[in-house]
Design a protein around this motif. Structure first.
Motif, PDB file in Angstrom:
ATOM      1  N   GLN A 520      28.488  56.613  45.014  1.00 29.99           N
ATOM      2  CA  GLN A 520      29.026  55.267  44.773  1.00 29.99           C
ATOM      3  C   GLN A 520      28.076  54.468  43.862  1.00 29.99           C
ATOM      4  O   GLN A 520      28.513  53.773  42.954  1.00 29.99           O
ATOM      5  CB  GLN A 520      29.242  54.547  46.113  1.00 29.99           C
ATOM      6  CG  GLN A 520      29.739  53.120  45.998  1.00 29.99           C
ATOM      7  CD  GLN A 520      31.191  53.017  45.521  1.00 29.99           C
ATOM      8  OE1 GLN A 520      31.886  54.014  45.409  1.00 29.99           O
ATOM      9  NE2 GLN A 520      31.630  51.814  45.224  1.00 29.99           N
ATOM     10  N   MET A 521      26.783  54.598  44.100  1.00 28.04           N
ATOM     11  CA  MET A 521      25.813  53.889  43.251  1.00 28.04           C
ATOM     12  C   MET A 521      25.939  54.347  41.805  1.00 28.04           C
ATOM     13  O   MET A 521      25.908  53.549  40.868  1.00 28.04           O
ATOM     14  CB  MET A 521      24.382  54.173  43.734  1.00 28.04           C
ATOM     15  CG  MET A 521      24.060  53.562  45.078  1.00 28.04           C
ATOM     16  SD  MET A 521      22.613  54.345  45.818  1.00 28.04           S
ATOM     17  CE  MET A 521      21.319  53.470  45.003  1.00 28.04           C
ATOM     18  N   SER A 522      26.104  55.656  41.629  1.00 24.42           N
ATOM     19  CA  SER A 522      26.101  56.207  40.272  1.00 24.42           C
ATOM     20  C   SER A 522      27.327  55.764  39.470  1.00 24.42           C
ATOM     21  O   SER A 522      27.336  55.874  38.247  1.00 24.42           O
ATOM     22  CB  SER A 522      26.051  57.735  40.326  1.00 24.42           C
ATOM     23  OG  SER A 522      27.286  58.230  40.788  1.00 24.42           O
ATOM     24  N   LEU A 523      28.350  55.242  40.157  1.00 21.78           N
ATOM     25  CA  LEU A 523      29.570  54.829  39.444  1.00 21.78           C
ATOM     26  C   LEU A 523      29.568  53.352  39.071  1.00 21.78           C
ATOM     27  O   LEU A 523      30.582  52.813  38.616  1.00 21.78           O
ATOM     28  CB  LEU A 523      30.798  55.152  40.304  1.00 21.78           C
ATOM     29  CG  LEU A 523      31.039  56.654  40.481  1.00 21.78           C
ATOM     30  CD1 LEU A 523      32.131  56.908  41.502  1.00 21.78           C
ATOM     31  CD2 LEU A 523      31.387  57.303  39.140  1.00 21.78           C
ATOM     32  N   PHE A 524      28.437  52.715  39.249  1.00 18.36           N
ATOM     33  CA  PHE A 524      28.317  51.286  38.947  1.00 18.36           C
ATOM     34  C   PHE A 524      28.881  50.925  37.566  1.00 18.36           C
ATOM     35  O   PHE A 524      29.709  50.033  37.420  1.00 18.36           O
ATOM     36  CB  PHE A 524      26.840  50.879  39.056  1.00 18.36           C
ATOM     37  CG  PHE A 524      26.538  49.496  38.593  1.00 18.36           C
ATOM     38  CD1 PHE A 524      26.786  48.400  39.400  1.00 18.36           C
ATOM     39  CD2 PHE A 524      26.006  49.269  37.325  1.00 18.36           C
ATOM     40  CE1 PHE A 524      26.506  47.109  38.972  1.00 18.36           C
ATOM     41  CE2 PHE A 524      25.728  47.983  36.890  1.00 18.36           C
ATOM     42  CZ  PHE A 524      25.984  46.902  37.712  1.00 18.36           C
ATOM     43  N   SER A 525      28.417  51.629  36.539  1.00 17.38           N
ATOM     44  CA  SER A 525      28.833  51.285  35.171  1.00 17.38           C
ATOM     45  C   SER A 525      30.334  51.442  34.965  1.00 17.38           C
ATOM     46  O   SER A 525      30.963  50.622  34.313  1.00 17.38           O
ATOM     47  CB  SER A 525      28.119  52.158  34.146  1.00 17.38           C
ATOM     48  OG  SER A 525      26.787  51.737  34.034  1.00 17.38           O
ATOM     49  N   GLU A 526      30.886  52.510  35.537  1.00 19.99           N
ATOM     50  CA  GLU A 526      32.333  52.729  35.405  1.00 19.99           C
ATOM     51  C   GLU A 526      33.107  51.540  35.975  1.00 19.99           C
ATOM     52  O   GLU A 526      33.978  50.974  35.328  1.00 19.99           O
ATOM     53  CB  GLU A 526      32.772  53.978  36.181  1.00 19.99           C
ATOM     54  CG  GLU A 526      32.738  55.262  35.399  1.00 19.99           C
ATOM     55  CD  GLU A 526      31.350  55.909  35.413  1.00 19.99           C
ATOM     56  OE1 GLU A 526      30.433  55.345  36.046  1.00 19.99           O
ATOM     57  OE2 GLU A 526      31.198  56.963  34.779  1.00 19.99           O
ATOM     58  N   TYR A 527      32.762  51.182  37.196  1.00 17.53           N
ATOM     59  CA  TYR A 527      33.494  50.105  37.864  1.00 17.53           C
ATOM     60  C   TYR A 527      33.334  48.775  37.143  1.00 17.53           C
ATOM     61  O   TYR A 527      34.286  48.026  36.978  1.00 17.53           O
ATOM     62  CB  TYR A 527      33.016  49.947  39.310  1.00 17.53           C
ATOM     63  CG  TYR A 527      33.657  50.914  40.267  1.00 17.53           C
ATOM     64  CD1 TYR A 527      34.863  50.600  40.891  1.00 17.53           C
ATOM     65  CD2 TYR A 527      33.081  52.140  40.552  1.00 17.53           C
ATOM     66  CE1 TYR A 527      35.456  51.473  41.775  1.00 17.53           C
ATOM     67  CE2 TYR A 527      33.665  53.026  41.443  1.00 17.53           C
ATOM     68  CZ  TYR A 527      34.850  52.689  42.053  1.00 17.53           C
ATOM     69  OH  TYR A 527      35.444  53.556  42.933  1.00 17.53           O
ATOM     70  N   PHE A 528      32.111  48.488  36.731  1.00 18.67           N
ATOM     71  CA  PHE A 528      31.890  47.177  36.121  1.00 18.67           C
ATOM     72  C   PHE A 528      32.499  47.107  34.730  1.00 18.67           C
ATOM     73  O   PHE A 528      32.979  46.061  34.314  1.00 18.67           O
ATOM     74  CB  PHE A 528      30.407  46.791  36.165  1.00 18.67           C
ATOM     75  CG  PHE A 528      30.017  46.258  37.516  1.00 18.67           C
ATOM     76  CD1 PHE A 528      30.063  47.077  38.636  1.00 18.67           C
ATOM     77  CD2 PHE A 528      29.665  44.926  37.702  1.00 18.67           C
ATOM     78  CE1 PHE A 528      29.764  46.594  39.906  1.00 18.67           C
ATOM     79  CE2 PHE A 528      29.353  44.423  38.963  1.00 18.67           C
ATOM     80  CZ  PHE A 528      29.397  45.262  40.065  1.00 18.67           C
ATOM     81  N   ALA A 529      32.508  48.221  34.021  1.00 19.67           N
ATOM     82  CA  ALA A 529      33.162  48.229  32.708  1.00 19.67           C
ATOM     83  C   ALA A 529      34.653  47.964  32.883  1.00 19.67           C
ATOM     84  O   ALA A 529      35.272  47.247  32.094  1.00 19.67           O
ATOM     85  CB  ALA A 529      32.934  49.564  32.012  1.00 19.67           C
ATOM     86  N   GLN A 530      35.203  48.515  33.934  1.00 24.36           N
ATOM     87  CA  GLN A 530      36.624  48.297  34.194  1.00 24.36           C
ATOM     88  C   GLN A 530      36.889  46.840  34.573  1.00 24.36           C
ATOM     89  O   GLN A 530      37.851  46.228  34.106  1.00 24.36           O
ATOM     90  CB  GLN A 530      37.048  49.207  35.338  1.00 24.36           C
ATOM     91  CG  GLN A 530      38.455  49.711  35.179  1.00 24.36           C
ATOM     92  CD  GLN A 530      38.898  50.485  36.413  1.00 24.36           C
ATOM     93  OE1 GLN A 530      38.108  50.834  37.279  1.00 24.36           O
ATOM     94  NE2 GLN A 530      40.179  50.749  36.478  1.00 24.36           N
ATOM     95  N   ALA A 531      36.030  46.283  35.395  1.00 24.62           N
ATOM     96  CA  ALA A 531      36.191  44.876  35.790  1.00 24.62           C
ATOM     97  C   ALA A 531      36.130  43.971  34.559  1.00 24.62           C
ATOM     98  O   ALA A 531      36.892  43.012  34.438  1.00 24.62           O
ATOM     99  CB  ALA A 531      35.123  44.481  36.798  1.00 24.62           C
ATOM    100  N   VAL A 532      35.242  44.288  33.624  1.00 19.80           N
ATOM    101  CA  VAL A 532      35.128  43.489  32.407  1.00 19.80           C
ATOM    102  C   VAL A 532      36.377  43.672  31.552  1.00 19.80           C
ATOM    103  O   VAL A 532      36.991  42.698  31.117  1.00 19.80           O
ATOM    104  CB  VAL A 532      33.882  43.897  31.581  1.00 19.80           C
ATOM    105  CG1 VAL A 532      33.915  43.245  30.206  1.00 19.80           C
ATOM    106  CG2 VAL A 532      32.603  43.509  32.311  1.00 19.80           C
TER     107      VAL A 532
END
Ligand code: ARG
Length: 598
Positions: A520-532
């Protein structure tokens, strides 16, 4: 730093190519069957159609062509042609170690050098903030922070409703009550008093009174309209009085927004767009897009493909007055001149959708901004009471925002009552946790959806709530305190060491709860890029909620400070410090603050 899925996809793309297929099929995704695998590549299914071959054959060939570099723990082609992936501990640890020392936890901002204006205030002068202003404020602040995280230079504008009908009504009523005020004397040529002749309290009583009266009294209504007109024309006394009222009103609004941890870069009002209106209208006339219709000056914005009513955009009403449409148009002229923004985002009640559609179309027609400037209406849904209707006070009145914020805070304070903490600490906790409850309760719902305000649910320390996220953070901080008692290194120093790569994740394989947390930690960038990309704060919430859940399982299944193996214990410390940092980044983007204790 690359996103983890990008790294995996590149390896798969290369394998597709080596096996003689197009690289485009190599895209990997997070598994939707976490019971079977962590990631998947489903490209063989699509390639099968293009290459007229059985998908499982392609999948097998791709797996055979993957590099043997230790990236994966297992890769398996399964019928009918999916590829199930489990990543190796080594890859994951290396990725997280890099995240820990990277700026923004490895997230790559994509919009450096771009500018975005966010219009999310909309409060009206001389009217106190009410619950209707809550959602734009909370969502807008988060949207602004998200875009800032992505590299945008962001400008939040309060865009106060400062000289429409309400101010006319107030003037009219003041003139009845205090006819001798020098501000009303047309023959007066001297300096006006610098003090505002009414208090905020009086204004709050005057406005609803005048508003009710105007509904019954035609003459009174006409007077109010005339007052607005003369104010806009620049009548000296009116301008001076208006400025005094604006001053106290703005100050009060600022205080209220501050209490919500909502801050604007600009405190412009609708009136600030006024100087741009007439030149803009001239320009539209010259371009031949402004026309007279029933005595008013309008821009036609209907399109052939419309299957709903699309009234024209109103530039000047038949009496020559300017209104909401022309003000918003001219505000865009002003923003274009001042900032040439790449994006203008409006966070406003979704019931104003038609207005913004008209305005945006007129802007395009008149070429006020370039084609590459996005105009985005983020219409927010309503906060409802348990009866499913817009939230009201118990006696059915409009609830003041201040009262609502206080209610939630009191609710949290009650829960804290028997804690062994000083009053000052309890107060601070109630403020931060109360605000988090309110904001998270709002932001965890998609902006456009309506939701039900449920104070017990929002303030609960369990479940998908703000307090739960904060509680998780406080838990991590208290583990660090314990660790520092044992080792003599302060919590801040520990965090610092992790962020400098001096304490790293361990290579010793951990249990399942540890792996899940790390994934879950390693997917930080994926999730936040999607939120943006989707301008969706609720996606930040769901990431934080899942991260907290994985953390808490990890916490329950591992002894952290008392772990005897030094390398393992350091690894745990690195994990919890990075978790804390991710949570901190996330709540900050939501406009939420965490207390030290809870
Ligand atoms: N003051 C307006 C209202 O109360 C909202 C303003 C929203 N922003 C805008 N640019 N029109 O309805």
């Amino acid at each position: 730093m690359k996103q983890l899925l990008e790294i995996l996809s590149e390896k798969f793309s290369a394998a597709f190519e080596k096996a003689g297929y197009s690289a485009e099929y190599g895209r990997c995704v997070v598994s939707n069957r976490p019971d079977l695998c962590e990631f998947q590549c489903n490209g063989a299914m699509a390639a099968a159609k293009a290459y007229k071959k059985a998908p499982i054959m392609i999948a097998n060939e791709v797996v055979a062509n993957l590099p043997d570099d230790g990236t994966f723990k297992s890769v398996e082609a399964v019928a009918p042609g999916f590829i199930n992936i489990i990543i190796s501990e080594k890859t994951l640890n290396a990725y997280l170690n890099e995240m820990a020392v990277s700026e923004k936890n490895g997230f790559e901002p994509k919009s450096v050098g771009k500018t975005a204006v966010i219009d999310y205030g909309g409060a009206n002068v001389a009217k106190p903030l009410h619950v209707g202003h809550l959602r734009p404020a909370i969502i807008g602040e988060s949207v602004k922070r998200l875009l800032g995280f992505d590299g945008y230079k962001t400008i939040g504008d309060a865009h106060l409703g400062d000289w429409g009908t309400p101010i006319g009504l107030i003037f009219t009523e003041m003139q009845v009550r205090k006819p001798d005020l020098v501000f009303f004397d047309e023959n007066y040529t001297g300096e006006y008093p610098t003090e505002c002749p009414v208090t905020l309290k009086e204004l709050e009583e005057i406005y609803p009174f005048a508003s009710a009266k105007s509904k019954e009294d035609e003459e009174y209504r006409a007077k109010a309209r005339q007052a607005v007109f003369e104010l806009q024309q620049g009548r000296r006394g009116y301008r001076a009085l208006w400025e005094r009222i604006m001053e106290i009103s703005r100050e009060d609004l600022k205080k209220n927004y501050d209490n919500l941890n909502v801050h604007f870069e600009l405190w412009y009002g609708e009136s600030d767009a006024d100087p741009y209106i007439m030149p803009m209208i001239e320009d539209m006339k010259n371009k031949g897009i402004a026309k007279i219709s029933e005595g008013a000056l309008v821009v036609d914005v209907k399109e052939e493909t419309d299957n709903k009513e699309m009234p024209p955009c109103m530039l000047l009403k038949s009496d020559g007055a300017v209104g909401y449409d022309s003000t918003d148009l001219a505000t865009i002229v002003q923003r274009q001149k001042d900032f040439a923004p790449n994006k203008i985002i409006y966070v406003v009640d979704k019931r104003q959708g038609l207005h913004f559609e008209q305005v945006f179309r007129a802007v395009r027609k008149a070429g006020i901004v370039g084609d590459d400037t996005d105009l985005i209406f983020l219409g927010n849904g309503t906060m409802n009471g348990k009866d499913g209707k817009p939230f009201k006070t118990r006696d059915g009145g409009v609830l003041r925002l201040e009262a609502l914020v206080q209610d939630v805070r009191d609710h949290v304070a009650e829960k804290m009552a028997d804690r062994d903490l000083s009053d000052k600490e309890k107060d601070e906790i109630a403020r931060k946790v109360g605000l988090a409850a309110l904001k998270y309760g709002d932001l965890s719902n998609a902006a456009t959806k309506d939701y039900i305000f449920d104070i017990d649910k929002f303030t609960s320390f369990e479940g998908n709530t703000g307090p739960y996220i904060l509680y998780t953070m406080v838990r991590i901080k208290s583990i660090l305190e314990k660790y520092s008692l044992v080792t003599g290194i302060s919590a801040n120093d520990v965090l610092d060491k992790v962020s400098k790569g001096k304490i790293k994740l361990s290579q010793i394989e951990g249990n399942d709860s540890e792996k899940k947390l790390k994934l879950q930690m390693s997917l930080f960038s994926e999730y936040f890029a999607q939120a943006v990309a989707e301008i969706a704060p609720h996606k930040v919430c769901s990431y934080l909620f899942e991260l907290s859940n994985f953390f808490n399982s990890f916490y329950h299944e591992n002894k952290i400070v008392s772990e005897e193996n030094e390398e393992k214990r350091n690894g745990f410390i690195a994990i919890i410090c990075l978790t804390l940092k991710l949570l901190e980044t996330g709540i900050d983007l939501l406009g939420i603050e965490a207390p030290e204790k809870m």
